[in-house]
Design a protein around this motif. Structure first.
Motif, PDB file in Angstrom:
ATOM      1  N   HIS A   1       0.839  -1.200   0.000  1.00 23.79           N
ATOM      2  CA  HIS A   1       0.000   0.000   0.000  1.00 23.79           C
ATOM      3  C   HIS A   1       0.874   1.250   0.000  1.00 23.79           C
ATOM      4  O   HIS A   1       0.604   2.205  -0.746  1.00 23.79           O
ATOM      5  N   ALA A   2       1.912   1.250   0.819  1.00 23.86           N
ATOM      6  CA  ALA A   2       2.800   2.418   0.892  1.00 23.86           C
ATOM      7  C   ALA A   2       3.511   2.647  -0.434  1.00 23.86           C
ATOM      8  O   ALA A   2       3.654   3.792  -0.893  1.00 23.86           O
ATOM      9  N   LEU A   3       3.962   1.570  -1.064  1.00 23.53           N
ATOM     10  CA  LEU A   3       4.657   1.689  -2.344  1.00 23.53           C
ATOM     11  C   LEU A   3       3.741   2.254  -3.428  1.00 23.53           C
ATOM     12  O   LEU A   3       4.103   3.203  -4.135  1.00 23.53           O
ATOM     13  N   VAL A   4       2.548   1.684  -3.555  1.00 33.35           N
ATOM     14  CA  VAL A   4       1.621   2.128  -4.592  1.00 33.35           C
ATOM     15  C   VAL A   4       1.155   3.563  -4.330  1.00 33.35           C
ATOM     16  O   VAL A   4       1.052   4.376  -5.254  1.00 33.35           O
ATOM     17  N   GLU A   5       0.892   3.885  -3.061  1.00 37.53           N
ATOM     18  CA  GLU A   5       0.456   5.235  -2.714  1.00 37.53           C
ATOM     19  C   GLU A   5       1.510   6.267  -3.085  1.00 37.53           C
ATOM     20  O   GLU A   5       1.197   7.330  -3.635  1.00 37.53           O
ATOM     21  N   LEU A   6       2.782   5.967  -2.805  1.00 38.39           N
ATOM     22  CA  LEU A   6       3.847   6.908  -3.142  1.00 38.39           C
ATOM     23  C   LEU A   6       4.016   7.017  -4.655  1.00 38.39           C
ATOM     24  O   LEU A   6       4.169   8.126  -5.193  1.00 38.39           O
ATOM     25  N   ALA A   7       3.984   5.875  -5.355  1.00 36.93           N
ATOM     26  CA  ALA A   7       4.137   5.909  -6.809  1.00 36.93           C
ATOM     27  C   ALA A   7       3.006   6.693  -7.473  1.00 36.93           C
ATOM     28  O   ALA A   7       3.211   7.300  -8.535  1.00 36.93           O
ATOM     29  N   ASP A   8       1.822   6.688  -6.843  1.00 38.79           N
ATOM     30  CA  ASP A   8       0.673   7.412  -7.397  1.00 38.79           C
ATOM     31  C   ASP A   8       0.626   8.874  -6.962  1.00 38.79           C
ATOM     32  O   ASP A   8      -0.252   9.632  -7.414  1.00 38.79           O
ATOM     33  N   ALA A   9       1.538   9.278  -6.068  1.00 38.16           N
ATOM     34  CA  ALA A   9       1.564  10.668  -5.604  1.00 38.16           C
ATOM     35  C   ALA A   9       1.864  11.601  -6.780  1.00 38.16           C
ATOM     36  O   ALA A   9       2.547  11.227  -7.740  1.00 38.16           O
ATOM     37  N   GLU A  10       1.359  12.814  -6.693  1.00 37.65           N
ATOM     38  CA  GLU A  10       1.438  13.738  -7.828  1.00 37.65           C
ATOM     39  C   GLU A  10       2.861  13.957  -8.313  1.00 37.65           C
ATOM     40  O   GLU A  10       3.118  14.016  -9.518  1.00 37.65           O
ATOM     41  N   HIS A  11       3.833  14.064  -7.385  1.00 37.34           N
ATOM     42  CA  HIS A  11       5.198  14.392  -7.798  1.00 37.34           C
ATOM     43  C   HIS A  11       5.957  13.195  -8.372  1.00 37.34           C
ATOM     44  O   HIS A  11       7.056  13.365  -8.913  1.00 37.34           O
ATOM     45  N   TRP A  12       5.382  11.979  -8.289  1.00 33.51           N
ATOM     46  CA  TRP A  12       6.004  10.803  -8.906  1.00 33.51           C
ATOM     47  C   TRP A  12       5.166  10.248 -10.061  1.00 33.51           C
ATOM     48  O   TRP A  12       5.675   9.464 -10.866  1.00 33.51           O
ATOM     49  N   ARG A  13       3.915  10.626 -10.135  1.00 36.65           N
ATOM     50  CA  ARG A  13       3.001   9.994 -11.076  1.00 36.65           C
ATOM     51  C   ARG A  13       3.479  10.100 -12.518  1.00 36.65           C
ATOM     52  O   ARG A  13       3.391   9.144 -13.294  1.00 36.65           O
ATOM     53  N   GLY A  14       3.993  11.249 -12.887  1.00 36.72           N
ATOM     54  CA  GLY A  14       4.441  11.442 -14.263  1.00 36.72           C
ATOM     55  C   GLY A  14       5.569  10.496 -14.644  1.00 36.72           C
ATOM     56  O   GLY A  14       5.556   9.893 -15.720  1.00 36.72           O
ATOM     57  N   GLU A  15       6.551  10.353 -13.759  1.00 35.23           N
ATOM     58  CA  GLU A  15       7.698   9.498 -14.059  1.00 35.23           C
ATOM     59  C   GLU A  15       7.364   8.015 -13.997  1.00 35.23           C
ATOM     60  O   GLU A  15       7.972   7.203 -14.701  1.00 35.23           O
TER      61      GLU A  15
END
Length: 255
Positions: A136-150
């Protein structure tokens, strides 16, 4: 890209499900034994020792893992499970912690079973912890706005990528097999600084590293993930971090 040395940091814990899986395979004198996704080959050696008269076929999609397997004395080759078809003399197939990466693996299982000879054994194990706090923590961070694009489109493992034991049992039963399916939650006792981060770095975080590379952006992602994992898996007074890890097993015997 897989890093065999990072993956093998927790070799004992990663290997125990393989032992538990193979213990339920009752094949006697199989002609050919296949390790579908052999990884670093350290566990393939157990198949070679248990079935000394069999041809042991081992392959993995990672050239780095295959190189490590060859260093372990395993005659492994680079191949994708999607392209594999059983030879007519394949009596045992073992696949451990591989099929969760293949979205269409249920259809592949049906195809493989249809091609296997009568009396063949098919033993599989996949992680079943994709609702755990670590994922959950991994997916939540990857989906965060500042990582979503990359990280858009990166193949992260999410709930639903594997079936439960009953789901796999049904697949095997429909293919004409007797099946033993179960799940186990292991309580891993990890030590050191940020042990859960190190654990997921060898597996679930691999697609993130592949996208970001091994440089500053990768280290920044790890640095942001680390406190989330510390909060989800607090270190105990004795320095140990307990990590529950659910796995799903199925062993099928083709009638």
């Amino acid at each position: 890209m897989w890093d065999p040395d990072v993956y093998l940091t927790f070799a004992d814990y990663r290997g125990r499900p393989f032992h538990d899986l193979v213990a339920r395979v009752a094949a006697k004198d199989p002609r050919r034994v296949v390790d579908l996704g052999c990884g670093a080959g350290n566990l393939t050696r157990l198949l070679i020792e248990r079935f000394p008269t069999a041809v042991v076929e081992a392959f993995d999609s990672s050239p780095e893992m295959v190189a490590k397997a060859r260093a372990h004395g395993v005659d492994a080759r680079v191949a994708d499970v999607r392209d594999w078809t059983p030879e007519p003399d394949t009596d045992v197939v073992v696949t451990s912690a591989v099929l969760q990466w293949v979205p269409e693996h249920v259809e592949l299982i049906r195809r493989w079973l249809a091609a296997l000879p009568s009396g063949a054994w098919f033993a599989m194990q996949v992680p079943g912890n994709f609702r755990a706090p670590s994922h959950h923590a991994l997916v939540e961070l990857a989906d965060a706005e500042h990582w979503r694009g990359e990280l858009d489109g990166v193949h992260l493992l999410r709930p639903g990528c594997v079936l439960d034991p009953t789901g796999y049992a049904q697949v095997f039963a429909e293919s004409g097999c007797e099946v033993d399916a179960w799940e186990t939650t292991y309580a891993h006792q990890l030590a050191g600084e940020d042990p859960v981060l190190e654990w997921v770095s060898g597996t679930a975080l691999r697609p993130v590293r592949a996208r970001l590379g091994g440089g500053e952006r990768w280290e920044r992602f790890r640095a942001e993930l680390a406190p989330r994992l510390r909060a989800a898996y607090p270190r105990q007074a004795d320095g140990i971090t307990w990590v529950p890890f659910r796995r799903v097993f199925a062993v099928a015997h083709k009638r």
